[in-house]
Structure formats: C-alpha cells, structure tokens
Motif scaffolding. Structure first.
Motif, PDB file in Angstrom:
ATOM      1  N   HIS A 233      -0.082   9.992  -0.064  1.00 31.17           N
ATOM      2  CA  HIS A 233      -1.306   9.222  -0.321  1.00 31.17           C
ATOM      3  C   HIS A 233      -1.290   8.676  -1.742  1.00 31.17           C
ATOM      4  N   ALA A 234      -0.868   9.515  -2.692  1.00 30.88           N
ATOM      5  CA  ALA A 234      -0.789   9.073  -4.092  1.00 30.88           C
ATOM      6  C   ALA A 234       0.241   7.954  -4.250  1.00 30.88           C
ATOM      7  N   ALA A 235       1.366   8.076  -3.515  1.00 31.98           N
ATOM      8  CA  ALA A 235       2.405   7.042  -3.594  1.00 31.98           C
ATOM      9  C   ALA A 235       1.886   5.713  -3.064  1.00 31.98           C
ATOM     10  N   LEU A 236       1.110   5.746  -1.976  1.00 27.47           N
ATOM     11  CA  LEU A 236       0.536   4.515  -1.434  1.00 27.47           C
ATOM     12  C   LEU A 236      -0.396   3.857  -2.450  1.00 27.47           C
ATOM     13  N   LYS A 237      -1.187   4.667  -3.143  1.00 27.26           N
ATOM     14  CA  LYS A 237      -2.098   4.128  -4.144  1.00 27.26           C
ATOM     15  C   LYS A 237      -1.329   3.499  -5.299  1.00 27.26           C
ATOM     16  N   GLU A 238      -0.210   4.149  -5.698  1.00 28.83           N
ATOM     17  CA  GLU A 238       0.624   3.592  -6.770  1.00 28.83           C
ATOM     18  C   GLU A 238       1.238   2.258  -6.363  1.00 28.83           C
ATOM     19  N   MET A 239       1.513   2.114  -5.071  1.00 28.19           N
ATOM     20  CA  MET A 239       2.089   0.865  -4.561  1.00 28.19           C
ATOM     21  C   MET A 239       1.033  -0.219  -4.385  1.00 28.19           C
ATOM     22  N   GLY A 240      -0.237   0.146  -4.633  1.00 30.84           N
ATOM     23  CA  GLY A 240      -1.300  -0.836  -4.472  1.00 30.84           C
ATOM     24  C   GLY A 240      -1.704  -1.055  -3.034  1.00 30.84           C
ATOM     25  N   ALA A 241      -1.489  -0.052  -2.187  1.00 27.00           N
ATOM     26  CA  ALA A 241      -1.823  -0.193  -0.767  1.00 27.00           C
ATOM     27  C   ALA A 241      -3.325  -0.313  -0.572  1.00 27.00           C
ATOM     28  N   LEU A 242      -3.713  -1.101   0.423  1.00 24.06           N
ATOM     29  CA  LEU A 242      -5.116  -1.253   0.795  1.00 24.06           C
ATOM     30  C   LEU A 242      -5.394  -0.333   1.978  1.00 24.06           C
ATOM     31  N   LEU A 243      -6.277   0.658   1.801  1.00 23.69           N
ATOM     32  CA  LEU A 243      -6.664   1.549   2.881  1.00 23.69           C
ATOM     33  C   LEU A 243      -7.898   0.983   3.569  1.00 23.69           C
ATOM     34  N   LEU A 244      -7.757   0.645   4.841  1.00 24.56           N
ATOM     35  CA  LEU A 244      -8.857   0.050   5.591  1.00 24.56           C
ATOM     36  C   LEU A 244      -9.825   1.148   6.015  1.00 24.56           C
ATOM     37  N   ASN A 245     -10.904   1.313   5.241  1.00 20.81           N
ATOM     38  CA  ASN A 245     -11.856   2.394   5.488  1.00 20.81           C
ATOM     39  C   ASN A 245     -12.661   2.194   6.767  1.00 20.81           C
ATOM     40  N   GLY A 246     -12.697   0.961   7.259  1.00 16.69           N
ATOM     41  CA  GLY A 246     -13.446   0.701   8.484  1.00 16.69           C
ATOM     42  C   GLY A 246     -12.569   0.598   9.722  1.00 16.69           C
TER      43      GLY A 246
END
Length: 388
Positions: A233-246
């Motif tokens: 999860h931290a790696a995705l955030k570092e990559m600038g990933a967009l998490l679709l909360n909806g």
C-alpha cells in the motif's frame, strides 16, 4: 441448497400436522388416512412446483437477467438524482481487528541463483562470487491455454550473460557450477518471472498506445489490502497511485468482478457457459484483450463493517507520465473521480478510452437512466449517480 431447504421445510410441516392429527387418528382412522394422504399430496405438489421454478430460474439465465433488469430499472427510477454516499470505513476499526488473524510469514529454503528485472534475467552477483565455471540454461514457458504449457528451446549462457525475455514473461532456469572453495559441483533450478517489452502500434493522431498491466488480488477489499499488505500500500502511494474510494462491486465472486471489466457486460448477458450445464465457451471476441492482441470468505464479512468492505474491493490506478502529458485533462478527471461511485463497467470504458479502441465500448444504457452504464474515468463523473 435452496431446494434442499424447501424440501426440509415441507417435511417438517408434514410431521407437525401429523402430530396434531393423532387424536383424530384414534377416533376416526379411515378419515385420518384420507386427510393425511390429501395433505401429503398437496404439499408434494407445492414443493414440486417450487423446485421446478427454482431449477428453471437457475438454468435459464436469460429470464434471470430479465428479472434483474426489471429490478434495476425500478431502482434507477426510485433513486434518480439522489446520488450515493460513499461509506467512510476505518481500516483498523476495533470490531474488525478483533477478528483479524496473524498468519505466519511465507519462508522459502535455499537461495535464488537467478533473478529477473523487467525483461532481463541474470545470475546474482553473490552466486558468481561463490561459483566458477557457471552456466545456466533458459527455457521459455509458453502457455497454450489456462491449463497447458510447453517449454521452448534451451538457451545456454555463461554467468556474466543476460537472458532477454522476448516470447513470454515466464522462464525455467537450470544452472550448474563449481564451488570456488571446495570445487564441489553444485546445481540449482527454478522458475522466474519478468516483464518483457511488448511493442505497441503507432496511432496517427496520438502517438504510441499505452501499455496496460492489471494486477489482481482475489477476495481483497480496499481496507483488507491496507491491513494485510501495508508495504505494498505504501509503495502504491509512493508511485502516485489513485485509490478509487468509491469503487463498488456489481455481483458476487470473481466472475461478476471480471466480466464487466473485460467485456463491458455481466455474465448474465452471455449464453450459458457454466461447466455443470454445458461444455461451451464464451466467444473470445467478447474480451477486450482479444482486440488488443491484434494491436501489438472470512468471519470479518459478517460484521457490520465487513458487509461494506465486501462490496468495496481495492482498485488503484497508476497514471503514467506520458498520459499526464498527452491528456492532462483526462489525468485530472481521473484524480477527481476517486470519491465517486465507480463500477467495473466504468473500468472497461476507461480501458477502451486509454487504449484508443473506443468503438469497442459498451454503450448500453439502463432504461430510465440518464447516462450509459459504463463511463470513462478520463472525464469527470457526476456525483449524482445512484447506486441502483
């Protein structure tokens, strides 16, 4: 299970009625027999009718789809313009954490001699220091279908040479060499995975097509991913990933999750293909990757929060820099849609948009709805979409 439940319920009802008729049995035996037989006949007829109806509904997917369509139209009518309030769930809620179980870490014995990074496979530097006269044989693993594979021809390379993946992403490697200390012959073999380069066709209007990689986790909610895979999860955030909360499911199980993404339709919109009913397969033309090839359950789910998490799987999108440059408005719209109700149908439409195959997009619109079922996320999606 439904049929068994109906039969069991009918038998229990027969037993109850039989017990209440004991007093009548002792007084008037002939009448009791007649009444009991009539009762059993009526109950059997009702059960038979219900069983036939259930079996017919299970087999006839077309009728099932029509019934669901009516329910969907009614839901759209009742919820039009109301929008959908996205639940805000804490990944580490105490009720959920009480049911979490720590699993032992996976450990592997021995050391890998070979690693693959992107399309290059090579012998590890630490192994080259320990061994001499080291050679490795590489054989591509080519999948014929989901159940069959074959090994390609052998390519023998020395320890300082790299094997380039060109045919497939999977390779079988067998190495042998001599220990520099004891001159003992040593061997190692294993299976490795990399990512080979795949050329894409140039588009006259927009330049090269994008490469899309989909990494899927089975039965993984967004919050479950945060709890169980914090480093990923931290790696995705570092990559600038967009998490679709909806992001929300449209059905139960893997099929209901993947069909809309890969085809733009539900599995009920296809002919019967369940193995226990037929040996037929879905036409490969229906899947998005067929066209692209031309172009180059746990206790947690029973809690109140768990019921929400089950409907809210992980969906993260990493936007490449090339898209931010070529379509800045589209990248901005994608970022703006992270808090909007999104379904797998929208992911399919987004993929067709990204890959320049918009003519394959499913334009279906639920009767009574104001927009298509699948919307590209490269355009801002209205927050007034209902969850009907």
């Amino acid at each position: 299970m439904i049929i068994v439940s109906w039969v069991r319920r009918g038998l229990m009802e027969i037993m109850k009625r039989s017990m209440s008729m004991r007093h009548l049995y002792h007084k008037k035996k002939p009448y009791c027999y007649v009444l009991l037989l009539i009762f059993i006949f009526v109950v059997s007829a009702i059960l038979t009718c219900r069983v036939k109806r259930l079996v017919f509904a299970e087999i006839n997917l077309e009728n099932t789809h029509k019934m669901l369509q009516v329910d969907l139209e009614y839901s759209v009518f009742m919820n039009k313009g109301k929008g959908c309030k996205i639940p805000r769930l804490h990944p580490f809620d105490k009720d959920v954490m009480e049911l979490e179980k720590e699993l032992p870490a996976a450990t592997c014995s021995g050391n890998n001699w070979v690693e693959c990074y992107l399309e290059e496979c090579f012998v590890m530097p630490s192994i080259r220091k320990k061994l001499k006269d080291l050679f490795c044989e590489y054989r591509d693993i080519v999948y014929v279908n989901d159940l069959e594979h074959r090994l390609g021809p052998s390519t023998k390379l020395s320890a300082d040479q790299k094997y380039i993946l060109k045919v497939t992403d999977h390779v079988h490697v067998a190495c042998s060499g001599l220990s520099r200390q004891s001159f003992t012959p040593l061997q190692w073999s294993g299976y490795k995975t990399g990512f080979r380069r795949v050329p894409t066709n140039q588009r006259p209007c927009c330049g090269p097509r994008l490469n899309v990689m989909m990494l899927c986790f089975h039965s993984m909610s967004k919050n479950g991913f945060i709890r169980k895979m914090p480093r990923s999860h931290a790696a995705l955030k570092e990559m600038g990933a967009l998490l679709l909360n909806g992001y929300n499911i449209v059905g139960e199980g893997s099929s209901a999750a993947l069909f809309p993404i890969l085809t733009g339709k539900t599995h009920l919109e296809f002919p019967e293909i369940r193995k226990r009913f037929t040996k037929n397969f879905i036409d490969e033309k229906s899947f998005i990757f067929r066209d692209l090839s031309k172009m180059g359950s746990s206790p947690i789910r029973h809690t109140a929060q768990g019921k929400f998490e089950e409907r809210m799987p992980l969906m993260a999108i990493v936007v490449p820099d090339s898209l931010k440059i070529s379509r800045p408005d589209g990248a901005a719209a994608l970022a703006a849609n992270v808090e909007v109700l999104i379904t797998p149908f929208d992911i399919h439409s987004t993929l067709t948009d990204l890959l320049g195959i918009g003519d394959l997009r499913n334009r279906y619109k639920v009767p009574g709805a104001e927009m298509e079922r699948g919307r590209t996320l490269l355009q801002v999606v209205s927050v007034q979409i209902s969850n009907g």
